[in-house]
Scaffold this motif. Structure first.
Motif, PDB file in Angstrom:
ATOM      1  N   PHE A 198      -0.271  11.401   3.292  1.00 41.52           N
ATOM      2  CA  PHE A 198      -0.458  10.271   2.380  1.00 41.52           C
ATOM      3  C   PHE A 198      -1.062   9.082   3.136  1.00 41.52           C
ATOM      4  CE2 PHE A 198       2.695  12.102  -0.691  1.00 41.52           C
ATOM      5  CZ  PHE A 198       1.867  12.020  -1.805  1.00 41.52           C
ATOM      6  N   ALA A 199      -0.600   8.892   4.374  1.00 44.96           N
ATOM      7  CA  ALA A 199      -1.165   7.815   5.197  1.00 44.96           C
ATOM      8  C   ALA A 199      -2.652   8.057   5.454  1.00 44.96           C
ATOM      9  CB  ALA A 199      -0.397   7.727   6.522  1.00 44.96           C
ATOM     10  N   ASN A 200      -3.044   9.333   5.651  1.00 43.73           N
ATOM     11  CA  ASN A 200      -4.464   9.655   5.846  1.00 43.73           C
ATOM     12  C   ASN A 200      -5.305   9.222   4.644  1.00 43.73           C
ATOM     13  OD1 ASN A 200      -4.105  10.770   8.370  1.00 43.73           O
ATOM     14  ND2 ASN A 200      -3.774  12.839   7.585  1.00 43.73           N
ATOM     15  N   ILE A 201      -4.758   9.450   3.445  1.00 48.69           N
ATOM     16  CA  ILE A 201      -5.487   9.056   2.225  1.00 48.69           C
ATOM     17  C   ILE A 201      -5.632   7.537   2.166  1.00 48.69           C
ATOM     18  CG2 ILE A 201      -5.421   9.066  -0.287  1.00 48.69           C
ATOM     19  CD1 ILE A 201      -3.975  11.748  -0.138  1.00 48.69           C
ATOM     20  N   LEU A 202      -4.538   6.824   2.466  1.00 48.19           N
ATOM     21  CA  LEU A 202      -4.600   5.355   2.460  1.00 48.19           C
ATOM     22  C   LEU A 202      -5.626   4.845   3.479  1.00 48.19           C
ATOM     23  CD1 LEU A 202      -0.775   4.608   2.253  1.00 48.19           C
ATOM     24  CD2 LEU A 202      -2.456   4.259   0.442  1.00 48.19           C
ATOM     25  N   LYS A 203      -5.665   5.494   4.631  1.00 49.45           N
ATOM     26  CA  LYS A 203      -6.641   5.127   5.664  1.00 49.45           C
ATOM     27  C   LYS A 203      -8.063   5.357   5.150  1.00 49.45           C
ATOM     28  CE  LYS A 203      -8.467   6.808  10.008  1.00 49.45           C
ATOM     29  NZ  LYS A 203      -8.450   7.940  10.939  1.00 49.45           N
ATOM     30  N   GLU A 204      -8.261   6.508   4.492  1.00 51.97           N
ATOM     31  CA  GLU A 204      -9.589   6.843   3.962  1.00 51.97           C
ATOM     32  C   GLU A 204     -10.020   5.821   2.912  1.00 51.97           C
ATOM     33  OE1 GLU A 204     -12.994   9.196   3.749  1.00 51.97           O
ATOM     34  OE2 GLU A 204     -11.291   9.446   5.104  1.00 51.97           O
ATOM     35  N   GLN A 205      -9.056   5.283   2.169  1.00 48.28           N
ATOM     36  CA  GLN A 205      -9.366   4.318   1.116  1.00 48.28           C
ATOM     37  C   GLN A 205      -9.464   2.878   1.639  1.00 48.28           C
ATOM     38  OE1 GLN A 205      -6.134   5.172  -1.562  1.00 48.28           O
ATOM     39  NE2 GLN A 205      -7.279   6.783  -2.630  1.00 48.28           N
ATOM     40  N   GLY A 206      -9.265   2.702   2.950  1.00 45.15           N
ATOM     41  CA  GLY A 206      -9.375   1.370   3.548  1.00 45.15           C
ATOM     42  C   GLY A 206      -8.120   0.531   3.412  1.00 45.15           C
ATOM     43  N   ARG A 207      -7.019   1.112   3.018  1.00 41.65           N
ATOM     44  CA  ARG A 207      -5.748   0.381   2.859  1.00 41.65           C
ATOM     45  C   ARG A 207      -4.982   0.521   4.179  1.00 41.65           C
ATOM     46  NH1 ARG A 207      -3.993   3.242  -2.685  1.00 41.65           N
ATOM     47  NH2 ARG A 207      -2.081   2.018  -2.398  1.00 41.65           N
ATOM     48  N   PHE A 208      -5.471  -0.183   5.191  1.00 37.65           N
ATOM     49  CA  PHE A 208      -5.013   0.045   6.558  1.00 37.65           C
ATOM     50  C   PHE A 208      -3.561  -0.370   6.774  1.00 37.65           C
ATOM     51  CE2 PHE A 208      -9.716  -0.588   7.560  1.00 37.65           C
ATOM     52  CZ  PHE A 208      -9.961   0.773   7.503  1.00 37.65           C
ATOM     53  N   GLU A 209      -3.141  -1.495   6.204  1.00 36.30           N
ATOM     54  CA  GLU A 209      -1.771  -1.957   6.456  1.00 36.30           C
ATOM     55  C   GLU A 209      -0.744  -0.979   5.886  1.00 36.30           C
ATOM     56  OE1 GLU A 209      -0.731  -4.337   8.390  1.00 36.30           O
ATOM     57  OE2 GLU A 209      -2.821  -4.695   8.911  1.00 36.30           O
ATOM     58  N   GLU A 210      -1.003  -0.482   4.663  1.00 42.31           N
ATOM     59  CA  GLU A 210      -0.088   0.505   4.070  1.00 42.31           C
ATOM     60  C   GLU A 210      -0.082   1.791   4.891  1.00 42.31           C
ATOM     61  OE1 GLU A 210      -0.328   0.845  -0.348  1.00 42.31           O
ATOM     62  OE2 GLU A 210      -1.960  -0.607  -0.102  1.00 42.31           O
ATOM     63  N   ALA A 211      -1.281   2.198   5.312  1.00 42.26           N
ATOM     64  CA  ALA A 211      -1.381   3.422   6.115  1.00 42.26           C
ATOM     65  C   ALA A 211      -0.628   3.259   7.428  1.00 42.26           C
ATOM     66  CB  ALA A 211      -2.842   3.757   6.384  1.00 42.26           C
ATOM     67  N   ARG A 212      -0.773   2.070   8.060  1.00 42.42           N
ATOM     68  CA  ARG A 212      -0.128   1.826   9.356  1.00 42.42           C
ATOM     69  C   ARG A 212       1.401   1.915   9.224  1.00 42.42           C
ATOM     70  NH1 ARG A 212      -3.049  -2.211  10.552  1.00 42.42           N
ATOM     71  NH2 ARG A 212      -4.486  -1.196  11.987  1.00 42.42           N
ATOM     72  N   GLU A 213       1.954   1.395   8.132  1.00 44.46           N
ATOM     73  CA  GLU A 213       3.410   1.472   7.926  1.00 44.46           C
ATOM     74  C   GLU A 213       3.868   2.924   7.858  1.00 44.46           C
ATOM     75  OE1 GLU A 213       4.631  -0.768   4.568  1.00 44.46           O
ATOM     76  OE2 GLU A 213       3.846  -2.682   5.322  1.00 44.46           O
ATOM     77  N   HIS A 214       3.123   3.762   7.093  1.00 44.42           N
ATOM     78  CA  HIS A 214       3.484   5.191   6.979  1.00 44.42           C
ATOM     79  C   HIS A 214       3.376   5.889   8.333  1.00 44.42           C
ATOM     80  CE1 HIS A 214       4.094   4.881   2.824  1.00 44.42           C
ATOM     81  NE2 HIS A 214       2.851   5.061   2.373  1.00 44.42           N
ATOM     82  N   TYR A 215       2.271   5.608   9.067  1.00 42.24           N
ATOM     83  CA  TYR A 215       2.093   6.242  10.372  1.00 42.24           C
ATOM     84  C   TYR A 215       3.261   5.896  11.310  1.00 42.24           C
ATOM     85  CZ  TYR A 215      -2.747   7.666   9.409  1.00 42.24           C
ATOM     86  OH  TYR A 215      -3.869   8.272   8.909  1.00 42.24           O
TER      87      TYR A 215
END
Length: 658
Positions: A198-215
């Motif tokens: 899910f974090a990969n998808i957020l990263k792909e969509q440019g939602r870096f802060e949300e992705a970083r929290e999941h990672y």
């Protein structure tokens, strides 16, 4: 510059425990293999070299001992390691070998996991079609075995495939299926793996802060279990987000830390990606020479590992740097290599890139030649279009003619089919009418037979009733008068033995006449109790003959509560069977059992007599029994032999079962 987005996360669920132990192996071999398997699992994530050495020894021992099941496990272990280290070609080879051995053993166990690993190998090589096909095989076998763990793994990995193809909606749907199954299984590892994707998808969509929290959530969990493989993957993604956010200085620090971990794990394909990202960062920071060195290191690994999809971008990055430096010859060389690599990957022509470079860097004479060729090409195309128009008209006329002919032919075929179907329907209706008529005739014959039997039985019952009444009112009354007169006579006479015997004979005659009357036409069984009446009858027969009869009735109260007409039929059947035993069997012992079941009444009559031949024509008594049973839908089975007497089983269905 091209940044590789890292979405690959292996679902490292080994099937080592799924296979049964190999047959025929001695204890020493078994212990050695178990020891090597334990070493492999211990160092799988922390020290891949030790794990690989154990897996190779394991495979050699299994081959020497001829243990195919252990060979399959060892091949899978090697493929799993190679997939983690980036040797995808051997991942595919060893996965196929595992599947081949399992199919030779006709063992479905482990096939789902093996197809999952094969699909991961194809996916990481960029062969998405084969990857999807293998994932679907994995899913089919998992559903067949009701293996929710492997179903979840398959959905998880299908989602990563969709992420690579930027189909985020489909990826989320499959991740949701995987999450649901992991929660049902209580698989914490699977849930965190899903969170990573899910974090990969957020990263792909440019939602870096949300992705970083999941990672970071996943990273904390993986650090606790010391899973260096997944820690490395998370760090790659965190570093790449810094690159995309143009925080190149922080990205270089993070990438170097990640590179060190990958070198320890010997994950070469991932090292190539990190070298590429370091080259991009150094270029953005103005360190062109260092950037070129990093790109060349990435390219060296890519060529060793045959990473076609990565090599294309490595070549392009180097070409771009050399172009910036003004070294057009090297730039052209690397552009040509990138085009050849891209062609090898997807078989699509990339000659336009070469043409653009040639137009940019070659002489005006060559440009003129290209323009001349283009003009000639246009002229040829015009001639071809003219010829094609003529051919098109001819084809149009031909197609109209063929189309009309085909239409008429199809119409005739359709009409013929309808005609044949109509004939078939008429034939089926005729046959159905004949069948219905035959059934009606058979039913009428059956109803007629039953009516005849019923009238016959009714006539027998009426005749029995008449005889019982005549015997009771006539002979019984006469005997009663004789008894009273004789008793009055002997009162004045001295007591003599002859007088006593005569009086006893008269009493016996009265009793027999009364019993015979009741047998011919018994009172309603609801008043006298059927089981008691039948017991009295059996006792009387036993008393007046050499035949010893035992009666068993269960449960008596339930039997007594049966309808009176059914009890009368039962009594007549038992009476006829006992009379047949007395007359024909020469038996000394007999047994009568009545058992009420939920749906039927069971009658069992046994004797130790001489039996009879089944081929012999049945007598009147047996025919009467069968007719009476036919009237109440009862069945009869006869088992008779000279050595073991006769056993008759009768089942009478109950209209109102309890």
């Amino acid at each position: 510059m091209t940044v590789f987005k890292k979405h690959r996360l292996l679902v490292l669920v080994l099937f080592l425990g799924i296979f049964l132990p190999g047959f025929g192996q001695n204890s020493a071999t078994s212990q050695t293999i178990d020891s090597l398997s334990a070493i492999y699992q211990q160092y799988l994530y922390s020290q891949p070299k030790k794990a690989a050495k154990a897996a190779k020894e394991w495979l050699a021992i299994a081959k020497k001992a001829g243990l195919k099941q252990q060979q399959a496990r060892a091949y899978y272990a090697l493929g799993n390691l190679e997939n983690s280290s980036g040797d995808y070609k051997n991942t595919v080879v060893h996965s196929k070998k595992t599947i081949e051995l399992l199919k030779e053993l006709e063992s479905d166990s482990g096939l789902a996991t093996s197809y999952n690993l094969l699909a991961l190998g194809y996916k990481n090589m960029g062969n998405y079609t084969q990857a999807m096909e293998s994932f679907l095989h994995c899913l089919d076998y998992a559903k067949k075995d009701n293996d929710q763990q492997q179903q979840a793994n398959a959905y998880q990995n299908i989602a990563t495939l969709y992420i690579l193809q930027k189909e985020h909606k489909k990826a989320i749907e499959n991740l949701s299926r995987a999450t649901h199954l992991f929660k049902e299984l209580g698989d914490e590892n699977g849930i965190y793996t899903t969170l990573f994707n899910f974090a990969n998808i957020l990263k792909e969509q440019g939602r870096f802060e949300e992705a970083r929290e999941h990672y970071k959530t996943v990273l904390d969990y993986r650090k606790k279990e010391n899973n260096k493989t997944v820690i490395a993957y998370i760090n790659i993604n965190l570093s790449q987000m810094l690159v995309e956010e143009k925080k190149y200085g922080q990205a270089v620090v993070s990438l170097k830390k990640t590179l060190k971990l990958l070198q320890e794990l010997q994950f070469k394909s991932d090292m190539a990606i990190v070298y590429n990202d370091l080259g991009i960062c150094e270029d953005k920071l103005g360190h062109t020479g260092q950037a070129i060195a990093y790109f060349q290191q990435a390219l060296k690994i890519g060529e060793e590992q045959t990473l076609l999809s990565y090599n294309t971008d490595f070549y392009k990055n180097l070409a771009q740097l050399y172009k910036t430096q003004g070294d057009y010859q090297k730039a052209l060389t690397f552009y040509e290599k990138s085009i050849r690599a891209q062609a090898a990957q997807n078989s699509l022509s990339k000659e336009k890139y070469v043409a653009n470079l040639q137009e940019r860097y070659e002489t005006e004479l060559k440009e003129a030649r290209i323009k001349l060729l283009e003009n000639e090409k246009k002229l040829n195309e015009f001639e071809l279009q003219k010829a094609a128009l003529s051919v098109k008209k001819q084809r149009l006329l031909r197609n109209v003619f063929i189309g009309g002919f085909v239409f008429v032919l199809i119409s005739l075929l359709v009409l013929r089919r309808f005609y044949l179907q109509r004939l078939q329907v008429q034939k089926e209706l005729y046959l159905q009418k004949e069948k219905n008529s035959e059934q009606q005739i058979n039913q009428m014959i059956k109803d007629h037979k039953l009516a005849v039997i019923e009238r016959h039985q009714q006539g027998q019952d009426e005749e029995r009733e008449r005889l019982a009444r005549e015997i009771h009112d006539g002979i019984g009354g006469d005997l009663a008068g004789i008894k009273i007169a004789f008793e009055n006579y002997v009162e004045d006479q001295p007591q003599k033995p002859q007088v006593k015997r005569i009086l006893e004979g008269i009493n016996n005659a009265c009793t027999d006449v009364r019993a015979l009357s009741h047998q011919l036409h018994p009172l309603p069984f609801s008043k006298i109790g059927f089981c008691s009446f039948l017991k009295d009858f059996i006792q009387q027969v036993s008393k007046n003959s050499t035949l010893s009869i035992q009666g068993f009735f269960y449960p008596e109260e339930a039997i007594d509560n049966l309808p009176n007409d059914l009890l009368i039929a039962t009594y007549r059947v038992v009476q006829e069977l006992i009379n047949n035993i007395c007359k024909h069997s020469e038996a000394t012992q007999a047994e009568v059992q009545l058992t009420r079941h939920q749906q039927h009444l069971n009658i069992l009559v046994n004797d130790n007599g001489i039996g009879f031949r089944k081929s012999k024509k049945p007598g009147i008594g047996l025919r009467n029994i069968k007719e009476r049973l036919q009237q109440i839908n009862g069945t009869i089975e006869i088992d008779s032999s000279a050595d073991s007497g006769t056993s008759i089983t009768i089942n009478i269905p109950l209209k109102h079962p309890f």
